[in-house]
Design a protein around this motif. Structure first.
Motif, PDB file in Angstrom:
ATOM      1  N   LEU A   1      16.254  46.278  57.353  1.00 49.78           N
ATOM      2  CA  LEU A   1      16.276  47.723  57.101  1.00 49.78           C
ATOM      3  C   LEU A   1      17.636  48.309  57.455  1.00 49.78           C
ATOM      4  O   LEU A   1      18.198  49.115  56.692  1.00 49.78           O
ATOM      5  CB  LEU A   1      15.168  48.403  57.903  1.00 49.78           C
ATOM      6  CG  LEU A   1      15.047  49.925  57.771  1.00 49.78           C
ATOM      7  CD1 LEU A   1      14.878  50.344  56.315  1.00 49.78           C
ATOM      8  CD2 LEU A   1      13.884  50.446  58.608  1.00 49.78           C
TER       9      LEU A   1
ATOM     10  N   GLY B   1      11.571  48.869  54.753  1.00 50.49           N
ATOM     11  CA  GLY B   1      10.779  49.613  55.736  1.00 50.49           C
ATOM     12  C   GLY B   1       9.323  49.197  55.775  1.00 50.49           C
ATOM     13  O   GLY B   1       8.629  49.470  56.761  1.00 50.49           O
TER      14      GLY B   1
ATOM     15  N   SER C   1      12.530  42.512  60.422  1.00 51.88           N
ATOM     16  CA  SER C   1      12.459  43.763  59.643  1.00 51.88           C
ATOM     17  C   SER C   1      13.534  44.784  60.019  1.00 51.88           C
ATOM     18  O   SER C   1      14.143  45.383  59.116  1.00 51.88           O
ATOM     19  CB  SER C   1      11.061  44.370  59.733  1.00 51.88           C
ATOM     20  OG  SER C   1      10.760  44.779  61.049  1.00 51.88           O
TER      21      SER C   1
ATOM     22  N   SER D   1      10.121  50.318  62.076  1.00 53.88           N
ATOM     23  CA  SER D   1      10.935  50.964  61.040  1.00 53.88           C
ATOM     24  C   SER D   1      11.220  52.418  61.399  1.00 53.88           C
ATOM     25  O   SER D   1      12.302  52.935  61.120  1.00 53.88           O
ATOM     26  CB  SER D   1      10.212  50.899  59.689  1.00 53.88           C
ATOM     27  OG  SER D   1      10.001  49.566  59.288  1.00 53.88           O
TER      28      SER D   1
END
Length: 386
Positions: A375, A331, A371, A128
């Protein structure tokens, strides 16, 4: 010298796939993650996980979180500490409850199911961080909340893991007194030491390094300090990446941090950090995909939703906008190396059935790979809304 051939492949493919994704306005880190899947046992089998790749990978994530600390605003982290603590606390509780219940529904015993929930309790924001950096979002309210929550999250996950192993193996009140509280005191001492380093040691240490007549003495000094803090964090039972992050924060408070940041970025992003991202993909295989497909799907969905909801609704309760809440939630999704380590502890101590180990690893990697997509989607949505 076989490793040199593997390293050449990793660096070439991570660069090419990273560039490909960047051309389509997506984070380059996604291409770097996928390069490990392409090169590894899952598809081509050209590079297999090994000790040297793992060492490069470990150093890569330490440098990445050190750089995140160097780029972080300590005042913002302090300002959003209550929010970060709430996001982290809810983000530990929801995966343990949701994934624990789901595991019991798939026939696990209570303690086995509970441990599987603990595997997915910790967040790894190293991926992230890169997405936030590329989108210039690391210094925003959402970026600071994510970084702060990740540190608290790691501490809470370690505490929960310590409690679980204490009761499941030693049991009873005496086990808690002799083991858990001692660990807690040691970790508290570590954070006192971190404060002392921030306040007194780091400024004088960096000033002394500046006076040493050796090339890049300031950079060497900063790495010595950061690696020492990472090693100490690992020694007391926390993740080394937490120590590296604090090391970066400590150097950030000194006048030398600009020189350190530019030099360490070159070291990290030219070799070690790409290997870290590729190494995540190297662990992926599809061996258990058909046999455990429903378990994998259910756990992946719950792994995504539990962290996303925790981050989103906790931050919105503190006055963040819907768009900012989505970014915080997205995140916090990545599990990465922290979950892999906890899963490894579990299999070594027979805390869950061995036949689902590869399925758990697959879920961890799938959520980690997804992820940055999620994000990036919410960051773009916020930019469009503004």
């Amino acid at each position: 010298m076989y490793f040199l051939g593997q390293l050449i492949l990793i660096l070439l493919v991570t660069t090419l796939l990273g560039q490909l994704f960047a051309r389509f306005n997506m984070p380059a880190v996604i291409g770097q993650l996928l390069s490990g899947i392409v090169l590894g046992p899952a598809i081509l089998g050209l590079v297999k996980p090994n000790e040297i790749v793992s060492l490069f990978s470990e150093f890569g994530v330490i440098l990445l979180m050190f750089l995140a600390g160097l780029e972080s605003d300590l005042n913002l982290l302090k300002k959003y500490f209550k929010l970060s603590f709430t996001v982290a606390t809810v983000g530990v509780i929801l995966p343990v409850v949701f994934m624990g219940l789901a595991s019991m529904a798939f026939g696990m015993k209570f303690l086995e199911a509970l441990f599987i929930g603990i595997v997915f309790a910790a967040t790894s924001v190293s991926i992230s961080v890169v997405v936030l950096q590329e989108a210039n979002q690391l210094h925003t309210r959402a970026g600071s909340a994510i970084l702060g929550a990740a540190v608290v999250d790691d501490i809470l996950a370690v505490i929960v893991l310590s409690l679980f192993t204490t009761f499941s193996h030693e049991g009873g009140k005496s086990g808690l007194t002799n083991n858990f509280f001692i660990n807690l005191v040691i970790e508290a001492v570590y954070f006192v030491a971190v404060w002392i380093i921030f306040k007194f040691i780091a400024p004088y240490f960096m000033k002394a390094a500046e006076k040493v007549e050796v090339n890049y003495s300031v950079v060497i000094g900063s790495l010595v300090l950061a690696l020492a803090m990472a090693w100490a964090a690992d020694f007391v039972g926390l993740s080394a990446v937490v120590g590296a992050f604090f090391g970066g924060l400590a150097i950030r408070q000194t006048p030398q941090y600009h020189e350190v940041e530019s030099s360490v970025s070159i070291i990290g992003y030219s070799i070690f950090i790409p290997v870290f991202f590729a190494d995540i993909g190297l662990s992926m295989t599809f061996a258990s995909l058909v046999k455990d497909i429903w378990f994998i799907l259910a756990m992946t969905v719950l792994a995504l939703l539990s962290k996303f909801w925790a981050g989103k609704y906790s931050s919105e309760a503190f006055g963040f906008s819907k768009e900012e809440g989505n970014i915080v939630g997205a995140g916090m999704i990545s599990r990465g190396e922290v979950a892999l380590i906890v899963a490894q502890i579990g299999i070594n101590h027979h805390l869950f059935p061995e036949d689902i180990y590869s399925s758990l690893i697959l879920v961890i990697i799938v959520t980690t790979v997804l992820s940055p997509f999620i994000l990036n989607y919410f960051i773009k949505k916020q930019v469009q809304a503004n």
